[in-house]
Write a protein that holds these residues in place. Structure first.
Motif, short mmCIF file in Angstrom:
data_model
loop_
_atom_site.label_atom_id
_atom_site.label_comp_id
_atom_site.label_asym_id
_atom_site.label_seq_id
_atom_site.Cartn_x
_atom_site.Cartn_y
_atom_site.Cartn_z
N SER A 14 3.85 -5.55 -13.37
CA SER A 14 3.37 -6.53 -12.37
C SER A 14 2.39 -5.94 -11.38
O SER A 14 2.02 -6.60 -10.40
CB SER A 14 4.57 -7.12 -11.63
N SER B 246 -2.33 -14.01 -12.73
CA SER B 246 -2.54 -13.40 -11.42
C SER B 246 -3.98 -13.57 -10.97
O SER B 246 -4.90 -13.69 -11.80
CB SER B 246 -2.20 -11.91 -11.51
N TYR C 89 -4.21 -4.18 -15.54
CA TYR C 89 -3.22 -5.23 -15.28
C TYR C 89 -3.90 -6.60 -15.29
O TYR C 89 -3.46 -7.52 -16.00
CB TYR C 89 -2.54 -4.95 -13.94
N PHE D 92 5.14 -13.53 -1.71
CA PHE D 92 6.04 -12.67 -0.94
C PHE D 92 6.71 -13.55 0.12
O PHE D 92 6.25 -14.67 0.37
CB PHE D 92 5.24 -11.55 -0.26
N TYR E 24 -6.72 -3.78 -5.49
CA TYR E 24 -6.82 -3.47 -6.93
C TYR E 24 -8.23 -3.06 -7.37
O TYR E 24 -8.36 -2.07 -8.09
CB TYR E 24 -6.31 -4.65 -7.78
C1 15L Z 1 -0.17 -9.30 -8.15
O1 15L Z 1 -0.53 -9.71 -9.25
C2 15L Z 1 1.00 -8.40 -8.01
O2 15L Z 1 2.02 -8.68 -8.94
C3 15L Z 1 1.57 -8.40 -6.60
O3 15L Z 1 2.41 -7.27 -6.46
C4 15L Z 1 0.47 -8.42 -5.53
O4 15L Z 1 -0.26 -7.21 -5.58
C5 15L Z 1 -0.44 -9.60 -5.76
O5 15L Z 1 -0.96 -9.59 -7.07
C6 15L Z 1 -1.61 -9.66 -4.77
O6 15L Z 1 -2.77 -9.69 -5.21
O7 15L Z 1 -1.37 -9.72 -3.57
#
Ligand code: 15L
Length: 268
Positions: free
Chosen positions: A76, A111, A140, A171, A259
């Motif tokens: 994830s 995502s 990812y 979250f 990321y």
């Molecule tokens: C995601 O895809 C992740 O699973 C999560 O842990 C966060 O990093 C989220 O994206 C995000 O972009 O905030």
């Protein structure tokens, strides 16, 4: 509740646990699976099987008789390619083959990192729609692109319905300025998954899975097809986190936040 059982992969993860708890409480018959043990008390009507997404046969067995698969399993966060490959790519193939056998719908936890290299819109700049170009921000994110396209292919070729949730940041609450755009509340996630499973028809759908955030990066999607509308908003937390920036220009430029900046080596 849906007439047939629903398989939930990644049940022991943060989002899996929230879905198991809430959908279980709503009377759904859930088949839970994960590679790690389920840490909570089993909801009424739920069963749990420990299994690896790499093992196709296990998944096919668990999906027997199910009307939908909520696929939240796999890696994830950003990881090296070899670690993403098994759970996220081979695992997806197993999920879709199981869905094809059962005539089940797949709800895929995609995502924002499938499009994370789009720049953030400034001021009144246009927001991107779900038919924008894929711009994955790592291995990812690339696995999420693969998952969405696998859904496209299984719908076109086999009529397997699928709803792809481009989840922003799910979250308990937003923790920085970026999340004022990307935040998805747990309650909106649960309602979204319920709508995605129970809608009479979905075809191949793609949805920006974020709450009703005024600072959103995102425009049109297929939410009307499943009758979902987010009810929460990150704006409640703006005073608390609106000033929390990373100080890194790459992080702040792109939608994927931290990321795109991981091992970023572009110079021109
Ligand atoms: C995601 O895809 C992740 O699973 C999560 O842990 C966060 O990093 C989220 O994206 C995000 O972009 O905030």
């Amino acid at each position: 509740p849906p007439a047939k059982p629903v398989l939930l992969t990644g049940a022991s993860g943060n989002l899996g646990r929230a879905l198991a708890r809430e959908l279980g409480a709503a009377g759904w018959t859930l088949r839970l699976t994960d590679i790690t043990p389920f840490p909570d008390a089993l909801p009424p009507g739920a069963s749990f099987v420990k299994a690896d997404l790499n093992e196709g046969l296990a998944l096919v067995r668990q999906a027997e008789g199910c009307g939908a698969i909520l696929h939240f399993g796999g890696v994830s966060v950003e990881r090296p390619f070899e670690e993403v490959l098994g759970p996220n790519l081979r695992g997806l193939y197993h999920v879709y083959e199981a869905a094809r056998r059962e005539g089940a719908r797949v709800i895929f936890a995609s995502s924002n990192h499938s499009i994370g290299f789009h720049e953030r819109p400034r001021g009144n700049e246009a927001k991107i729609d779900v038919d924008c170009a894929f711009r994955p921000d790592g291995y990812y994110g690339l696995s999420k692109v693969y998952g969405e396209l696998m859904g496209r292919m299984y719908w076109d070729k086999h009529g397997v319905e699928n709803v792809n949730l481009r989840i922003g940041s799910c979250f308990p609450k937003p923790i920085d300025a970026r999340m004022l755009a990307t935040w998805l509340s747990y309650a909106d996630l649960v309602r979204l998954c319920a709508a995605a499973v129970t809608a009479p028809r979905s075809g191949h759908a793609v949805i920006w899975a974020a709450s009703a955030n005024p600072r959103t990066f995102w425009g049109k999607d297929h939410r009307e097809r499943i009758g979902w509308k987010p009810l929460d908003s990150s704006e409640t937390f703006a005073g608390e986190v609106g000033g929390i920036l990373s100080g890194d220009p790459v992080v702040e430029r792109y939608q994927g936040g931290s990321y795109p900046a991981i091992e970023y080596s572009r110079t021109a």
